[in-house]
Scaffold this motif. Sequence first.
Motif: not given
Lengths: 334, 258
Positions: B54, B59, B100, B102, B106-107, B167-168
Amino acid sequence: MTNTIRELDQRIRLAPSSTQAESTPLLDRAELARLGTRRVARLSHPGQWIAAALVLVLVLNFAQTLFTNPSWEWAKVPTWLFSPAILTGLQLTLLATAISAVVSFVGGIVVALARMSANPVLSTVSWFYVWVFRSLPLILVLLFLFNLGNLYPAIGIGIPFGPQLQVGTYTLLTPLALGVIGLSLSEIAYSSEVVRAGLLSVDQGQHEAAKALGIPRRRQFTRIVLPQALRSIVPSYVNQIVGLIKASSLLFYVSLLDLFGVAQNLGSTYPTDVIPLLVVATIWYLVLTSVISVIQFYIERFYARGVFRVLPLTPFQKVRRAIASAFTNDRSVA
Amino acid sequence: MSIAVQTRTAVEIHNAVKAYGDKPVLRGIDLEVAPGTVTVIIGPSGSGKSTLLRAINHLEKLDEGFVVVGGELIGVRAHRGRIRELKEKDILRQRSRIGFVFQNFNLFPHLTILENITEAPISLGTAPAAAKELARSLLASVGLDDKEHAYPRQLSGGQQQRVAIARALAFDPEVILFDEPTSALDPELVGEVLAVIRSLTGNGRTLIVVTHEIRFAREVGDHVIFIDDGVIVEQGTPDAVLDHPHHLRTQNFLSKVL
């Protein structure tokens, strides 16, 4: 003799366990198999039936008095219900509530964000604000505001100890404006807590995902965090608005004629019509709350997107399906 | 405002030090990751491996040390004799170029699958039509092109994680970080996610994967790092670290997870 022994043998094997076997009468396999094809009888709850009957008797007793007691004077209700004076009062109630609801929603978000901010000045000031306005009765806030002109004959803004821009208090603030400000000031204190609870309920992973994707900060809030927070904010906030509608009746004490105020005034002018006037006010308050409940249902449904695999049915959809199933006699539709 | 650093590595970590309160998590980690390789980080829970990952996209903020990705200092700049934090806006821009993934996907549950993927590109200025087209092709690449109108909760865990990977990929990142991508999945769904991760290797992308999947590490990892108690205990090829570990701590850990 051998026959009975075999029968006995079969009965023992059917018994589920030795302890239960003593209390449960034994059945032979054929009898049990026959019962197994019939619907299982559910446990009945006689206590619930008795309680329901008692409640029903009480409700019906009261309902009867609505018709038999002449003091209700139902005949006068319809005329008062739509009388211009009552409608004007209703209008004021709606206006004051609507403005305060919008102002305190936006204000609640601002105060909640300030409260949660890392900036110690912002968080302390907003904590102090919430502390003050949650402590004070609304009527006290309203009376203070209506005496504002005595306290500060002119109000303005400017650099502390520097040049100021000033306006006369009463030229700037009409009674309605003061009333709305009073309602909003106290409502913001509550709604900020509702908003804060909603924002805290959003999973930390959502913030992280938004950050990791590089979504700009403002948009992280408006697109990712707030919509998810609204799901838990809406029910509590609608509850606040319902409270606000009723709280607006306190405007009567600062000489603003809202729905309650008009009913009260007319009651002193027509003493014989006090009960019908109170009934009229009751009906309108019930109508307002009902309308809000319907709106609430649809807003909640909107923010439930993605929460349920299948969205819950609207009441209309339920009715339509019930009718459809009644005609087709198909239970699977309902 | 970022400062280019001469480098031939995809990711460099220099003297990463981080403590949560009094508890040290990272105690001076140095690491260089070659471009186009797959680095697998293993280690016991609480060893600091997720914190390290992270820290790569900022992050987690390091107390000391810095991270360089693609020749660019991440989250900080060197200015007047100190390493100083960048503005949030600049950090966000840098993060958009580092993928990144997870552990818990974490959608965004209130957005459709398509919107989950288009959200970041649209918010950073991509035209909606182009973003949608890109999202559809990404969904197709993870085998979920029929799910664009579904909401995340209507998908299985494995499908959700595949969407999260898509998405990433929206900004076509050079570096993709995976934080225990299969740990929240039912055993029978692990394979489909690992297959998608495997499909990302070998075309120049650099992957850094924190995982407990030793078999996966052996199969696709070019480089394996064993972290314990905030330091790198051992690193090398999968064969060296996983099959012939030198250190007792590595041997102990592997004997528990294998």
